[in-house]
Scaffold this motif. Structure first.
Motif, PDB file in Angstrom:
ATOM      1  N   PHE A   5       7.327  14.297  -2.295  1.00 56.65           N
ATOM      2  CA  PHE A   5       7.338  13.773  -0.934  1.00 56.65           C
ATOM      3  C   PHE A   5       6.520  12.483  -0.814  1.00 56.65           C
ATOM      4  O   PHE A   5       6.887  11.564  -0.067  1.00 56.65           O
ATOM      5  N   ILE A   6       5.412  12.396  -1.540  1.00 53.71           N
ATOM      6  CA  ILE A   6       4.618  11.158  -1.531  1.00 53.71           C
ATOM      7  C   ILE A   6       5.436  10.007  -2.112  1.00 53.71           C
ATOM      8  O   ILE A   6       5.441   8.893  -1.578  1.00 53.71           O
ATOM      9  N   LEU A   7       6.124  10.272  -3.208  1.00 53.70           N
ATOM     10  CA  LEU A   7       6.973   9.235  -3.802  1.00 53.70           C
ATOM     11  C   LEU A   7       8.090   8.827  -2.843  1.00 53.70           C
ATOM     12  O   LEU A   7       8.404   7.639  -2.695  1.00 53.70           O
ATOM     13  N   GLN A  47      -3.506  14.460 -17.309  1.00 51.61           N
ATOM     14  CA  GLN A  47      -2.495  13.706 -16.566  1.00 51.61           C
ATOM     15  C   GLN A  47      -3.101  12.928 -15.409  1.00 51.61           C
ATOM     16  O   GLN A  47      -2.717  11.783 -15.146  1.00 51.61           O
ATOM     17  N   LEU A  48      -4.042  13.533 -14.721  1.00 56.08           N
ATOM     18  CA  LEU A  48      -4.702  12.841 -13.620  1.00 56.08           C
ATOM     19  C   LEU A  48      -5.496  11.644 -14.126  1.00 56.08           C
ATOM     20  O   LEU A  48      -5.478  10.561 -13.517  1.00 56.08           O
ATOM     21  N   LEU A  49      -6.181  11.816 -15.250  1.00 53.74           N
ATOM     22  CA  LEU A  49      -6.943  10.715 -15.835  1.00 53.74           C
ATOM     23  C   LEU A  49      -6.027   9.573 -16.242  1.00 53.74           C
ATOM     24  O   LEU A  49      -6.312   8.399 -15.977  1.00 53.74           O
ATOM     25  N   LYS A  50      -4.909   9.893 -16.884  1.00 52.43           N
ATOM     26  CA  LYS A  50      -3.977   8.846 -17.310  1.00 52.43           C
ATOM     27  C   LYS A  50      -3.447   8.056 -16.123  1.00 52.43           C
ATOM     28  O   LYS A  50      -3.291   6.831 -16.188  1.00 52.43           O
ATOM     29  N   ASN A  51      -3.195   8.745 -15.013  1.00 54.71           N
ATOM     30  CA  ASN A  51      -2.598   8.060 -13.871  1.00 54.71           C
ATOM     31  C   ASN A  51      -3.562   7.116 -13.173  1.00 54.71           C
ATOM     32  O   ASN A  51      -3.173   6.011 -12.791  1.00 54.71           O
ATOM     33  N   ILE A  52      -4.802   7.501 -13.011  1.00 53.83           N
ATOM     34  CA  ILE A  52      -5.733   6.578 -12.372  1.00 53.83           C
ATOM     35  C   ILE A  52      -6.097   5.444 -13.326  1.00 53.83           C
ATOM     36  O   ILE A  52      -6.292   4.296 -12.908  1.00 53.83           O
ATOM     37  N   PHE A  59       0.821  -1.216   0.000  1.00 50.84           N
ATOM     38  CA  PHE A  59       0.000   0.000   0.000  1.00 50.84           C
ATOM     39  C   PHE A  59       0.852   1.262   0.000  1.00 50.84           C
ATOM     40  O   PHE A  59       0.408   2.311  -0.465  1.00 50.84           O
ATOM     41  N   LEU A  60       2.096   1.190   0.477  1.00 49.45           N
ATOM     42  CA  LEU A  60       2.985   2.346   0.341  1.00 49.45           C
ATOM     43  C   LEU A  60       3.351   2.577  -1.129  1.00 49.45           C
ATOM     44  O   LEU A  60       3.388   3.725  -1.598  1.00 49.45           O
ATOM     45  N   VAL A  61       3.635   1.496  -1.859  1.00 45.60           N
ATOM     46  CA  VAL A  61       3.949   1.636  -3.284  1.00 45.60           C
ATOM     47  C   VAL A  61       2.706   2.064  -4.058  1.00 45.60           C
ATOM     48  O   VAL A  61       2.785   2.851  -5.005  1.00 45.60           O
ATOM     49  N   MET A  62       1.534   1.567  -3.663  1.00 46.53           N
ATOM     50  CA  MET A  62       0.300   2.011  -4.308  1.00 46.53           C
ATOM     51  C   MET A  62       0.142   3.526  -4.124  1.00 46.53           C
ATOM     52  O   MET A  62      -0.295   4.239  -5.039  1.00 46.53           O
ATOM     53  N   TRP A  63       0.514   4.042  -2.946  1.00 44.85           N
ATOM     54  CA  TRP A  63       0.413   5.477  -2.680  1.00 44.85           C
ATOM     55  C   TRP A  63       1.332   6.264  -3.594  1.00 44.85           C
ATOM     56  O   TRP A  63       1.115   7.456  -3.848  1.00 44.85           O
ATOM     57  N   MET A  64       2.367   5.629  -4.139  1.00 48.47           N
ATOM     58  CA  MET A  64       3.224   6.295  -5.103  1.00 48.47           C
ATOM     59  C   MET A  64       2.458   6.682  -6.363  1.00 48.47           C
ATOM     60  O   MET A  64       2.847   7.620  -7.063  1.00 48.47           O
ATOM     61  N   ALA A  65       1.358   5.983  -6.657  1.00 50.51           N
ATOM     62  CA  ALA A  65       0.529   6.369  -7.800  1.00 50.51           C
ATOM     63  C   ALA A  65      -0.008   7.784  -7.602  1.00 50.51           C
ATOM     64  O   ALA A  65      -0.078   8.581  -8.548  1.00 50.51           O
ATOM     65  N   ALA A  66      -0.368   8.107  -6.366  1.00 44.54           N
ATOM     66  CA  ALA A  66      -0.790   9.480  -6.066  1.00 44.54           C
ATOM     67  C   ALA A  66       0.381  10.444  -6.217  1.00 44.54           C
ATOM     68  O   ALA A  66       0.211  11.578  -6.685  1.00 44.54           O
ATOM     69  N   GLY A  67       1.570   9.988  -5.832  1.00 42.57           N
ATOM     70  CA  GLY A  67       2.745  10.831  -5.981  1.00 42.57           C
ATOM     71  C   GLY A  67       3.039  11.161  -7.428  1.00 42.57           C
ATOM     72  O   GLY A  67       3.314  12.319  -7.778  1.00 42.57           O
ATOM     73  N   PHE A  68       2.992  10.150  -8.294  1.00 43.60           N
ATOM     74  CA  PHE A  68       3.198  10.401  -9.716  1.00 43.60           C
ATOM     75  C   PHE A  68       2.135  11.342 -10.267  1.00 43.60           C
ATOM     76  O   PHE A  68       2.425  12.237 -11.066  1.00 43.60           O
ATOM     77  N   ALA A  69       0.876  11.143  -9.856  1.00 39.98           N
ATOM     78  CA  ALA A  69      -0.206  11.999 -10.347  1.00 39.98           C
ATOM     79  C   ALA A  69       0.016  13.448  -9.946  1.00 39.98           C
ATOM     80  O   ALA A  69      -0.144  14.367 -10.760  1.00 39.98           O
ATOM     81  N   MET A  70       0.394  13.675  -8.687  1.00 35.13           N
ATOM     82  CA  MET A  70       0.615  15.045  -8.221  1.00 35.13           C
ATOM     83  C   MET A  70       1.852  15.666  -8.873  1.00 35.13           C
ATOM     84  O   MET A  70       1.848  16.840  -9.252  1.00 35.13           O
ATOM     85  N   LEU A  71       2.920  14.886  -8.980  1.00 35.66           N
ATOM     86  CA  LEU A  71       4.134  15.394  -9.616  1.00 35.66           C
ATOM     87  C   LEU A  71       3.856  15.815 -11.055  1.00 35.66           C
ATOM     88  O   LEU A  71       4.234  16.917 -11.480  1.00 35.66           O
TER      89      LEU A  71
END
Length: 450
Positions: free
Chosen positions: A253-255, A87-92, A62-74
């Motif tokens: 920071f999320i990543l 970009q947000l659509l592509k990431n989810i 779940f920490l690595v899954m949270w990296m998906a949010a990091g990539f989206a925000m970055l």
């Protein structure tokens, strides 16, 4: 049935014999009891290790899954406001596609009956509810932990090709990358394939995850071409600032946080004192490498450009993390800092190099994930005496050739059949309007077109 009548003397002899028999049997009873206690203790220790190993996979996952949010925000912060929704659509979407494809075929290709080069084409499954798992960890926890890694590779591609690629060709490429390219390549090392047998070492995926994503992104960037306003008529670079450095910093920071799961849980065990100590060491080295990358980029941009560029510093952190990922366990603290610092230096020098080659990488993913990933993999023998530079180079070359060629073929087919780029008008207006239909910042309509 009746027992025969016995005299007093007979009873005395019988009782004596019975007592003697019981006395002489005590050692056997004690031995059986000790063996039973040892078996029970061993079973309890095995259950405890099973629980902690499974917990490590789930927490790391779940920490690595949270990296998906990091990539989206970055990525949302590094693109212009007119392209944020895209970009947000592509990431989810890519995270979801990766999860489905890794169940349908990816995990089996990577881990089931690997013959050295490829696994099995079949959906993966785990035991039914209430059925005890065999082995050192729960089957589903391993699948979940491995699945979130493949989504990371796809996220790398998303950032590089931002602001000019169509949605559906990109998502079709994600299907192929996460279902076939990444798992087949991964089977060579983590699936016990030919590179594993050679002695190639990549602890948590500097090459298997990050360079694979980087090679796929590079192939796409070459065929897709640069953004229309990135390079001037004389080849001069025209800087295109991102929309929101606060989001980009939050994403970094999320990543950084997610990377503790990425590297730490790749120890694959938490059932002993030694394993817990190693996971702790990995956490510490991971953090030191990221900090080294930040400080190196911070100082170097001041020296080279006379001003500190925050995008270089953010990518310096990520490059430090990618660099240490190939071997986060064996380095000393100083070595971890140095490995990460070299990653930060790589970012500062390779971003301008890509611009000279007219390769438009919107978020700097190729320097961070591909070049720093190669460096981190080559650096493994510096601290791990069980590896060699020759074997590491063979692994890097194998992954590079396979991923780049396979990706280039897929991108070429998509370009020939569907087209990869949006129209010049859509690129100018923004992909939020042309591809998504929902603007991230609708109140800034007047500034939508540069």
């Amino acid at each position: 049935m009746r027992f025969p009548k016995m005299t007093f003397a007979g009873r005395g002899v019988g009782l004596g014999a019975l007592a003697l028999t019981a006395f002489t049997s005590l050692p056997a009873f004690a031995q059986e009891a000790a063996e039973g206690a040892a078996e029970a203790a061993e079973a309890a220790a095995g259950d405890t290790a099973f629980v902690f190993n499974t917990l490590l996979f789930l927490m790391g996952g779940f920490l690595v899954m949270w990296m998906a949010a990091g990539f989206a925000m970055l990525e949302a912060g590094m693109v212009r406001s007119k392209n944020v929704s895209m970009q947000l659509l592509k990431n989810i979407a890519l995270y979801s596609i990766a999860g489905l494809m890794y169940w349908v075929v990816g995990y089996s290709l990577m881990y089931v009956d690997v013959n050295g080069y490829i696994g099995t084409f079949w959906p993966y499954s785990w035991p039914d509810a209430g059925v005890a798992n065999e082995g050192d960890y729960a089957v589903a926890s391993d699948w979940f932990f491995q699945m979130v890694f493949v989504a990371t590779a796809a996220s790398i591609v998303s950032g590089t090709l931002a602001e000019r690629i169509k949605l559906w060709p990109f998502l079709i490429f994600v299907v192929v990358l996460t279902g076939f390219i990444y798992p087949i390549a991964g089977s060579w090392q983590w699936g016990g394939g030919w590179l594993s047998e050679m002695g190639f070492s990549d602890f948590a995926g500097s090459t298997l995850v990050h360079s694979v994503g980087g090679w796929a992104a590079l192939a796409g960037a070459i065929l897709l071409g640069a953004r229309s306003d990135k390079y001037g008529p004389q080849g001069q670079v025209q800087p295109i600032p991102g929309s929101n450095m606060a989001l980009a910093t939050l994403g970094t920071f999320i990543l950084w946080l997610g990377w503790f799961g990425f590297n730490g849980a790749s120890q694959l065990a938490l059932g002993s004192n030694a394993d817990a100590s190693d996971v702790s060491r990995i956490f510490a080295n991971t953090n030191l490498a990221a900090a080294g990358g930040v400080v190196a980029a911070l100082i170097l941009t001041q020296l080279v450009y006379k001003k500190v560029d925050i995008t270089f510093v953010l990518n310096g952190a990520l490059a430090g993390l990618v660099s240490i990922t190939a071997e986060p366990l064996t380095p000393s603290p100083f070595a971890a800092i140095l490995i990460g610092a070299v990653g930060g230096v790589i970012v500062v020098f390779t971003v301008p190099l890509l611009d000279k080659l007219k390769i438009d990488d919107v978020v700097g993913a190729i320097p961070v994930h591909l070049i720093a990933g190669i460096w981190g993999t080559l650096a493994v023998p510096l601290t791990n005496g069980d590896t060699s530079f020759g074997t590491q180079f063979v692994g890097i070359l194998a992954y590079g050739v396979f991923t780049f060629v396979a990706s280039l073929v897929v991108w070429f087919i998509l370009k020939a059949t569907m087209g990869l780029r949006v129209s010049p008008e859509e690129e100018q207006t923004g992909l939020d309007v042309g591809e998504v239909g929902v603007e991230a910042y609708p109140e800034f309509i007047a500034s939508r077109v540069r």
